[in-house]
Design an enzyme around this catalytic site. Sequence first.
Site, short mmCIF file in Angstrom:
data_model
loop_
_atom_site.label_atom_id
_atom_site.label_comp_id
_atom_site.label_asym_id
_atom_site.label_seq_id
_atom_site.Cartn_x
_atom_site.Cartn_y
_atom_site.Cartn_z
N HIS A 74 0.84 -1.20 0.00
CA HIS A 74 0.00 0.00 0.00
C HIS A 74 0.87 1.25 0.00
O HIS A 74 0.58 2.23 -0.70
CB HIS A 74 -0.90 -0.03 1.25
CG HIS A 74 -1.86 1.10 1.32
ND1 HIS A 74 -2.31 1.63 2.51
CD2 HIS A 74 -2.49 1.82 0.36
CE1 HIS A 74 -3.15 2.60 2.29
NE2 HIS A 74 -3.29 2.75 0.99
N GLU A 77 2.16 1.78 -3.48
CA GLU A 77 1.12 2.28 -4.39
C GLU A 77 1.03 3.80 -4.32
O GLU A 77 0.90 4.48 -5.34
CB GLU A 77 -0.22 1.65 -4.02
CG GLU A 77 -1.39 2.15 -4.86
CD GLU A 77 -2.63 2.43 -4.03
OE1 GLU A 77 -3.13 3.57 -4.09
OE2 GLU A 77 -3.09 1.52 -3.33
N HIS A 78 1.12 4.36 -3.13
CA HIS A 78 1.09 5.82 -2.98
C HIS A 78 2.35 6.46 -3.58
O HIS A 78 2.27 7.48 -4.27
CB HIS A 78 1.01 6.19 -1.50
CG HIS A 78 -0.37 6.10 -0.92
ND1 HIS A 78 -1.07 7.20 -0.47
CD2 HIS A 78 -1.20 5.04 -0.73
CE1 HIS A 78 -2.24 6.82 -0.01
NE2 HIS A 78 -2.34 5.51 -0.15
N GLU A 154 -5.41 8.14 5.98
CA GLU A 154 -6.32 7.24 5.26
C GLU A 154 -6.79 6.11 6.17
O GLU A 154 -7.97 5.76 6.20
CB GLU A 154 -5.62 6.68 4.03
CG GLU A 154 -6.47 5.76 3.19
CD GLU A 154 -5.73 5.17 2.01
OE1 GLU A 154 -6.36 4.37 1.27
OE2 GLU A 154 -4.54 5.47 1.82
#
Length: 461
Positions: A74, A77-78, A154
């Site tokens: 994750h 991905e950012h 998030e």
Amino acid sequence: MNGAVDLPLGTSELSFQAAGDSRVRRSILPSGVRVLSEQVPGSRSVTVGFWVAVGSRDEQRAEAAHPATYGSTHFLEHLLFKGTATRTALDIAISFDAVGGEHNAMTAKEYTCYYAKVQDRELPMAVEVLADMFTSSLLDPDEFENERGVILEELSMAGDDPADVANERFFEAVLGEHPLGRPIGGSPEAIRLATRDAVWEHYRANYRPSDLVVTVAGAVDHDVLVAELERALTTSGWDLSVTDAPVERRSPGSSPLAVGRPLTVVERPNEQVNLLLGVPGLVATDERRSTMSVLNAIFGSGMSSRLFQQVRERRGLAYSVYSFAPAYSDAGLFGMYAGCAPAKAGNVAELMRAELERLAEHGVTADELARAGGQLAGASALALEDSDTRMSRLGRAELTLGEFVDLDEALRRIALVTEDDVRTLAADLAARPFSLVAVGAIDESAFRTAVDQAAPSIDVA
């Protein structure tokens, strides 16, 4: 196209006609890069995705020679949107905003995808920018720390959403210590502990030519696409002259699961209780997956479904109620969801379990079977009006299934499902250990008769 088309990794070129006169082609480049396209007649847009078969399940605990990689998928991905040697994060954003395009990414349990949707004439730009991001991200230390804060926000947002909390705890309850039971985004603790070196190692180990799958759907010429992709990847620094085979797909088949946690209650002062009740389901390649689609349609998909009728229409116990059946390479789930008042939660949980057991005992009617077929046919056809759906279908076919199933073949398989098939599968599911997760202003005493409570787990948060 008659029947499914196998996608063997040893075949470098494939081409075939699919339902609706679309043309599907696949090329495996000498470097191991796989390129799949679906040319859709009349389309003026195109969606392109860059995939790797690496998701949250592939992250590792800390070992003597390697740091922990939990949360790295994750995190990465950012970070791939934060700049390369030739583009800043703003440059990447402007590239798509200036042409009215869309770009984003998704981290899943078994894959990661970076994608964009643009007008057909902008496909070369989309391929060039995504290739640059995929191959040449800097993972700048300052940006790394900035994005750590973004990801923590998030996760905090998800932690404030009781439905998100219930979903994460449901996977954990049903799948236990299986890697698929871990949260996709990582935990706040894992994100705080993540280091740039660990994420960089994760990036370099999994973002190679042999890992890359590019899927494109819409107004696309396959030969032009391959040429543009090779040019973009070479410009970004990849040596495509090195011969390599594509990475193998995950081995199909069910992994043994520990007995799920029967009851998990997360106490929150919310107006509603978010309930999830379910059992281990089918793997993605199970031959019964068409039967599962029909069962799910009858049981909990749509306003005529049994769950909707029993829980909402006849008793008014919930506004939102449905079933779902995610499937992965070696595990799956079958679940039921409802949001209801705390005073009604125990009754709703009992009704959901009883409805599945009734389906297992008495089966379905011919009318229900016909209605499910019509529902699935219509929903599938409407979904394929969107090039995003077609692009994702190509990715799942290549990464997980090893076969391409077009609309005609999918509907043929659904038409073969019988009433006895559905009842037999329902009986199989109903015999599996149930797990119930509840998030809200409630305690375990409300669910005494809904699940067997050999080892309840009560969380106060």
